[in-house]
Design an enzyme around this catalytic site. Sequence first.
Site, mmCIF file in Angstrom:
data_model
loop_
_atom_site.group_PDB
_atom_site.id
_atom_site.type_symbol
_atom_site.label_atom_id
_atom_site.label_comp_id
_atom_site.label_asym_id
_atom_site.label_seq_id
_atom_site.Cartn_x
_atom_site.Cartn_y
_atom_site.Cartn_z
ATOM 1 N N ASP A 164 -48.089 -28.410 -56.246
ATOM 2 C CA ASP A 164 -47.453 -28.687 -54.966
ATOM 3 C C ASP A 164 -45.948 -28.500 -55.118
ATOM 4 O O ASP A 164 -45.308 -29.166 -55.934
ATOM 5 C CB ASP A 164 -47.759 -30.135 -54.560
ATOM 6 C CG ASP A 164 -47.046 -30.509 -53.273
ATOM 7 O OD1 ASP A 164 -47.525 -30.072 -52.206
ATOM 8 O OD2 ASP A 164 -46.011 -31.200 -53.330
ATOM 9 N N TYR A 192 -37.559 -28.395 -52.992
ATOM 10 C CA TYR A 192 -37.589 -28.846 -54.381
ATOM 11 C C TYR A 192 -36.818 -27.929 -55.324
ATOM 12 O O TYR A 192 -36.452 -28.339 -56.428
ATOM 13 C CB TYR A 192 -39.031 -28.936 -54.913
ATOM 14 C CG TYR A 192 -39.946 -29.907 -54.208
ATOM 15 C CD1 TYR A 192 -39.463 -30.850 -53.307
ATOM 16 C CD2 TYR A 192 -41.316 -29.881 -54.458
ATOM 17 C CE1 TYR A 192 -40.334 -31.721 -52.665
ATOM 18 C CE2 TYR A 192 -42.184 -30.753 -53.821
ATOM 19 C CZ TYR A 192 -41.681 -31.670 -52.918
ATOM 20 O OH TYR A 192 -42.543 -32.528 -52.290
ATOM 21 N N LYS A 207 -43.915 -25.793 -48.857
ATOM 22 C CA LYS A 207 -43.569 -26.377 -47.550
ATOM 23 C C LYS A 207 -42.242 -25.829 -47.050
ATOM 24 O O LYS A 207 -41.358 -25.524 -47.858
ATOM 25 C CB LYS A 207 -43.394 -27.904 -47.673
ATOM 26 C CG LYS A 207 -44.373 -28.588 -48.581
ATOM 27 C CD LYS A 207 -44.125 -30.091 -48.659
ATOM 28 C CE LYS A 207 -44.989 -30.717 -49.729
ATOM 29 N NZ LYS A 207 -44.501 -30.527 -51.105
ATOM 30 N N HIS A 233 -42.744 -29.799 -43.826
ATOM 31 C CA HIS A 233 -42.420 -30.898 -44.754
ATOM 32 C C HIS A 233 -42.243 -32.253 -44.050
ATOM 33 O O HIS A 233 -42.712 -33.277 -44.517
ATOM 34 C CB HIS A 233 -41.149 -30.540 -45.525
ATOM 35 C CG HIS A 233 -41.051 -31.169 -46.876
ATOM 36 N ND1 HIS A 233 -40.559 -30.513 -47.978
ATOM 37 C CD2 HIS A 233 -41.384 -32.394 -47.315
ATOM 38 C CE1 HIS A 233 -40.596 -31.319 -49.018
ATOM 39 N NE2 HIS A 233 -41.093 -32.467 -48.643
#
Length: 279
Positions: free
Chosen positions: A43, A48, A73, A106
């Site tokens: 994921d 990120y 996302k 997200h």
Amino acid sequence: MEPFVLANGLELPPVGFGTYKAAQGDDVGVLRAAIEVGYRYFDTASFYGTEGALGRAIRESGVPREEFFLATKLWKDEMGYENAKQACENSLKRLGVDQVDLYLIHWPRPDLVSDWRTLDRETWRALEELYYDGYTRAIGVSNFLPHHLENLGEEARIFPMVDQLEFHPGYPQIEAVEFCQRCDVLPQAWSPLGRMRMLSDPLLAGIAAAHGVTGAQVCLRYALQKGVMPLPKSSDPTRMAQNLDVFGFALTDDEVNALDAMPQTGWSGEHPDRDRTLV
Ligand code: A2P
């Protein structure tokens, strides 16, 4: 290890690996270790900054791409119909793949955006097209509460297949999880260990001792028995392996009920309907 099955029939391994803060720059060590330990579901998110490293770790692993399940996302500043299409293209490029397995919105409402209903629906329309056009094998959302899902449902051709929520003992979001399950949306758990904030809780420690496992394993087992797919993170190969080793014991109904009733503990402080600066 029974897989989870999405509304469109796609199968997901029961435990995935969360990559938030799992890599910095070109350092793919943690991701390489997770692949070696046996994780195949990863994921990530544009926010990120781990998509590039994840793509590299997968290519260098020698394991065929089709054995992996990649979820990513779009971030709050990538919402809207055109932006979402571009965001997906950017994520595919960073990952170095032609298609992801799951693409998510997200958060339902970027801070201070008043007309989030229209923004969410426009973004979702783009995700539906990305799905129909084959850029992703499934689509879903993250941090959507029932009223955010209902808003999408008013115009959606496809209902979200996944909703990734903060979920752990002390913050089990029972209402949102049950809503998802009634609507055939797979709930996933981000922060299934509550970032370790409640592992010393006496209830959790007592249950762990009774089964001869760790508090982390109890948290993951709790998610699985609630029908929630956990996405734990760890930078340590021993703990990574421990987090996959959760199929040799089962919590009793009383233990699950007791964990359900645990007072709020370990909440991250993030809420989809609140401006982060106000938390
Ligand atoms: P570490 O990277 O040193 O293993 P969450 O997934 O809820 O966000 O929690 C992540 C945190 O939990 C990380 O700080 C990670 O630290 C720690 N962690 C992950 N797995 C375990 C485990 N099995 N036992 C103890 N701590 C763990």
